[in-house]
Design an enzyme around this catalytic site. Structure first.
Site, PDB file in Angstrom:
ATOM      1  N   LYS A 177       0.874  -1.192   0.000  1.00 51.57           N
ATOM      2  CA  LYS A 177       0.000   0.000   0.000  1.00 51.57           C
ATOM      3  C   LYS A 177       0.903   1.232   0.000  1.00 51.57           C
ATOM      4  O   LYS A 177       1.607   1.491   0.968  1.00 51.57           O
ATOM      5  CB  LYS A 177      -0.914   0.023   1.226  1.00 51.57           C
ATOM      6  N   GLU A 252      10.141   0.857  10.496  1.00 52.44           N
ATOM      7  CA  GLU A 252      11.122   1.934  10.341  1.00 52.44           C
ATOM      8  C   GLU A 252      10.370   3.232  10.580  1.00 52.44           C
ATOM      9  O   GLU A 252       9.558   3.637   9.765  1.00 52.44           O
ATOM     10  CB  GLU A 252      11.717   1.842   8.939  1.00 52.44           C
ATOM     11  N   CYS A 286      13.869  10.074   6.843  1.00 53.13           N
ATOM     12  CA  CYS A 286      13.886   9.515   8.207  1.00 53.13           C
ATOM     13  C   CYS A 286      15.276   9.646   8.806  1.00 53.13           C
ATOM     14  O   CYS A 286      15.433   9.836  10.002  1.00 53.13           O
ATOM     15  CB  CYS A 286      13.434   8.070   8.184  1.00 53.13           C
ATOM     16  N   GLU A 384      10.416  14.456  15.598  1.00 49.81           N
ATOM     17  CA  GLU A 384      10.798  14.506  14.187  1.00 49.81           C
ATOM     18  C   GLU A 384      10.026  15.635  13.498  1.00 49.81           C
ATOM     19  O   GLU A 384       8.799  15.628  13.472  1.00 49.81           O
ATOM     20  CB  GLU A 384      10.460  13.157  13.548  1.00 49.81           C
TER      21      GLU A 384
HETATM   22  P1  NAD Z   1       1.906   8.019   8.551  1.00 47.57           P
HETATM   23  O1  NAD Z   1       2.630   7.149   9.505  1.00 47.57           O
HETATM   24  O2  NAD Z   1       0.500   8.441   8.873  1.00 47.57           O
HETATM   25  O3  NAD Z   1       1.810   7.282   7.114  1.00 47.57           O
HETATM   26  C1  NAD Z   1       2.723   6.314   6.663  1.00 47.57           C
HETATM   27  C2  NAD Z   1       1.957   5.193   5.950  1.00 47.57           C
HETATM   28  O4  NAD Z   1       1.049   4.581   6.860  1.00 47.57           O
HETATM   29  C3  NAD Z   1       1.111   5.675   4.765  1.00 47.57           C
HETATM   30  O5  NAD Z   1       1.138   4.693   3.745  1.00 47.57           O
HETATM   31  C4  NAD Z   1      -0.275   5.760   5.360  1.00 47.57           C
HETATM   32  O6  NAD Z   1      -1.317   5.609   4.398  1.00 47.57           O
HETATM   33  C5  NAD Z   1      -0.260   4.564   6.311  1.00 47.57           C
HETATM   34  N1  NAD Z   1      -1.232   4.647   7.399  1.00 47.57           N
HETATM   35  C6  NAD Z   1      -1.699   5.761   8.030  1.00 47.57           C
HETATM   36  N2  NAD Z   1      -2.585   5.413   8.976  1.00 47.57           N
HETATM   37  C7  NAD Z   1      -2.685   4.064   8.960  1.00 47.57           C
HETATM   38  C8  NAD Z   1      -3.427   3.115   9.721  1.00 47.57           C
HETATM   39  N3  NAD Z   1      -4.274   3.492  10.673  1.00 47.57           N
HETATM   40  N4  NAD Z   1      -3.246   1.804   9.448  1.00 47.57           N
HETATM   41  C9  NAD Z   1      -2.389   1.405   8.491  1.00 47.57           C
HETATM   42  N5  NAD Z   1      -1.684   2.255   7.732  1.00 47.57           N
HETATM   43  C10 NAD Z   1      -1.820   3.567   7.962  1.00 47.57           C
HETATM   44  O7  NAD Z   1       2.797   9.260   8.288  1.00 47.57           O
HETATM   45  P2  NAD Z   1       2.327  10.715   7.771  1.00 47.57           P
HETATM   46  O8  NAD Z   1       1.085  11.203   8.445  1.00 47.57           O
HETATM   47  O9  NAD Z   1       2.290  10.616   6.314  1.00 47.57           O
HETATM   48  O10 NAD Z   1       3.538  11.595   8.293  1.00 47.57           O
HETATM   49  C11 NAD Z   1       3.533  12.052   9.643  1.00 47.57           C
HETATM   50  C12 NAD Z   1       4.931  12.064  10.217  1.00 47.57           C
HETATM   51  O11 NAD Z   1       5.476  10.747  10.215  1.00 47.57           O
HETATM   52  C13 NAD Z   1       5.960  12.870   9.433  1.00 47.57           C
HETATM   53  O12 NAD Z   1       5.901  14.210   9.685  1.00 47.57           O
HETATM   54  C14 NAD Z   1       7.245  12.242   9.901  1.00 47.57           C
HETATM   55  O13 NAD Z   1       7.643  12.762  11.137  1.00 47.57           O
HETATM   56  C15 NAD Z   1       6.860  10.789  10.067  1.00 47.57           C
HETATM   57  N6  NAD Z   1       7.259  10.030   8.869  1.00 47.57           N
HETATM   58  C16 NAD Z   1       8.356   9.263   8.952  1.00 47.57           C
HETATM   59  C17 NAD Z   1       8.782   8.578   7.827  1.00 47.57           C
HETATM   60  C18 NAD Z   1       9.994   7.716   7.863  1.00 47.57           C
HETATM   61  O14 NAD Z   1      10.706   7.643   6.876  1.00 47.57           O
HETATM   62  N7  NAD Z   1      10.230   7.002   8.921  1.00 47.57           N
HETATM   63  C19 NAD Z   1       8.099   8.683   6.626  1.00 47.57           C
HETATM   64  C20 NAD Z   1       6.952   9.466   6.578  1.00 47.57           C
HETATM   65  C21 NAD Z   1       6.542  10.123   7.710  1.00 47.57           C
END
Ligand code: NAD
Length: 481
Positions: A177, A252, A286, A384
């Site tokens: 996904k 991660e 990250c 972060e």
């Molecule tokens: P997020 O964790 O919400 O999203 C990451 C992934 O998880 C996306 O594919 C999203 O669709 C999915 N997701 C979201 N809610 C879910 C759920 N309930 N069940 C299953 N999957 C779900 O991240 P975000 O809101 O896009 O970003 C927020 C913060 O997260 C950023 O500001 C940053 O600090 C951090 N982030 C970290 C990384 C990394 O590389 N580790 C990457 C993106 C974001």
């Protein structure tokens, strides 16, 4: 991508070798302009179920293929990705705002993952264990079955490559996904996998929103392993879903990685590297080195050099290939602004504001920002930010530097800048993190290098040969002779 009846472009899921539409869609927004550039299928539990069922069926034959056969197909896929670098880079740049040259690099790295795992899978063996002369004991590394991958929007192609290449090389079938914001390259890569000859169902992509398609994938009883890249909050949900079904997970979850710059360091090199590492992908990495811990003796010089570099940065839409593109969304822009505004009492040396390059008022731009005198306990030093923001805290001793570096819940990567060889190794051993760099910094990339965190940065390792272990389990066979 197909044309909908209304004529707009719709990115659909790719399941079992075919495009699959969904009843609902959501708009795909280009963060460089704020304009909608199409719609995305808002898939949910039904499409996830179709994908997992297809992957389960395909896996029966896929697991029986030889490493040589899988190697050939992965290598062909790597070639196809290389051939489409330009098209993939443009999709990625429009979806994420990433500067075009960085998106091109992501496409190349994605291809390298498929090529790397096509090579190493041919020399991935079990062991023979000399237990007793009358027993023949050996181990086999067996695929887990169906692997579910939920990835972030910051490096969509690299994350696809590192997860899917290792999973399918070891005989699993994958359901991925992509992030809500960046679905198009994942769908294109799954199509290329089919074109390369990977059978239907081996690589599936289901587009949609996190709490819908993502949650359905995490909870599906037919998934045997979950890998996740994203926030700690959602990572906790994924870990919970995996625990409830007793399947392994690789998480991660980002970081708050520090550059430790000692007084004897090559300050010019440290400053140049730290500045470009936080500019890359607008700091949405990250492993971005978002904290600068600097020896008091070179504190002023480091600040000056980084501020000088930030002053020359070009800002603009990703497709114009500037130094700094927009953040991935207005939501992310608000988040970064909120963090900067919370830094009361610290000194904003430069930046700290949203940007409107070329009069674009609906973009998600943020100026490169350097904040000095940051209290190590402040939110901006602990959480972060995921934007082009460096926080600076001076130190006077090595012990203090290490304590500051280890003083957050995260522990992903870090860098030690010094000419003292003893200190370099000593500090590299003491700083918590999955990768420590000395006099250099490798944000992202690093196909061959095992990658992952400690503490709230997550667990498990992807990349490198170690990822093959993550996607397999050992079976020990004991034969009485
Ligand atoms: P997020 O964790 O919400 O999203 C990451 C992934 O998880 C996306 O594919 C999203 O669709 C999915 N997701 C979201 N809610 C879910 C759920 N309930 N069940 C299953 N999957 C779900 O991240 P975000 O809101 O896009 O970003 C927020 C913060 O997260 C950023 O500001 C940053 O600090 C951090 N982030 C970290 C990384 C990394 O590389 N580790 C990457 C993106 C974001």
């Amino acid at each position: 991508m197909t044309e909908s009846r209304a004529g707009e472009r719709v990115t659909e899921s790719f399941i079992d070798g075919k495009s699959v539409s969904s009843a609902a869609t959501y708009p795909n927004i280009d963060p460089s302009t704020g304009a909608a550039i199409g719609d995305v299928a808002r898939s949910g539990g039904d499409e996830i179920d179709q994908a997992v069922t297809a992957a389960r069926r395909a896996q029966r034959e896929w697991r029986a293929t030889t490493p040589e056969q899988r190697s050939g197909l992965l290598s062909r896929l790597a070639g196809l990705i290389d051939g489409e670098t330009e098209a993939l880079a443009r999709l990625e740049s429009e979806d994420s705002g990433k500067p075009l040259s960085q998106a091109r690099n992501d496409a190349r790295v994605c291809a390298r993952y498929f090529r790397f795992y096509s090579h190493v899978i041919e020399s991935y063996y079990g062991l023979s264990i000399p237990l007793r002369p009358d027993l023949h004991v050996y181990t086999r590394r067996e695929p887990l079955g169906v692997t579910g991958h939920i990835v972030a929007w910051n490096y969509p192609m690299q994350l696809f490559g590192r997860a899917v290449a290792a999973a399918v090389a070891t005989g699993n079938c994958a359901v991925l996904k992509p992030a809500d914001e960046t679905p198009r390259t994942a769908v294109r890569l799954a199509r290329l996998a089919a074109e390369a000859g990977l059978p239907p169902g081996v690589v599936n992509v289901v587009t949609g929103l996190g709490p819908e398609a993502g949650a359905a994938l995490a909870a599906h009883p037919g998934v045997d392993h979950l890998s996740f890249v994203g926030s700690t909050e959602v990572g906790t949900l994924i870990a919970g879903a995996a625990a409830r079904r007793v399947v392994p997970a690789t998480l991660e979850l980002g970081g708050k990685s520090a550059h430790l710059v000692f007084g004897d360091a090559d300050v010019e090199r440290a400053a140049t590297t730290a500045a470009s590492a936080i500019l890359q992908n607008a700091g949405q990495t990250c492993s971005a080195g978002s904290r600068l811990l600097v020896d008091e003796r070179v504190h002023e010089e480091m600040l000056q050099r980084i501020a000088d570099r930030f002053a020359t940065v070009s800002i603009g839409p990703g497709v114009t290939d500037p130094d700094l593109g927009p953040l991935v969304s207005r939501k992310q822009q608000d988040r970064v602004r909120g963090y900067v505004e919370s830094a009361t009492g610290a000194d904003i040396v430069c930046g700290g504001t949203v940007a409107e390059p070329d009069g674009i008022t609906d973009g998600a731009y943020f100026t490169p920002t350097l904040i000095d005198g940051v209290d190590p306990a402040a939110r901006i030093a602990q959480e972060e930010i995921f934007g082009p923001v460096i926080t600076v805290t001076p130190f006077s001793t090595e012990e203090e530097a290490v304590a500051l570096a280890n003083g957050t819940d995260y522990a992903l990567i870090g860098a030690v800048w010094t000419r003292d060889l003893g200190r370099a190794h000593r500090v590299a051993a003491q700083v918590d993190g999955g990768q420590i760099f000395v006099n250099t910094y490798g944000a992202g990339g690093g196909v061959e290098l095992p990658f992952g965190g400690f503490r709230k940065s997550g667990y498990g390792r992807e990349k490198g040969i170690e990822a093959l272990d993550a996607y397999t389990a050992t079976k020990t066979i004991v034969v009485q002779l």
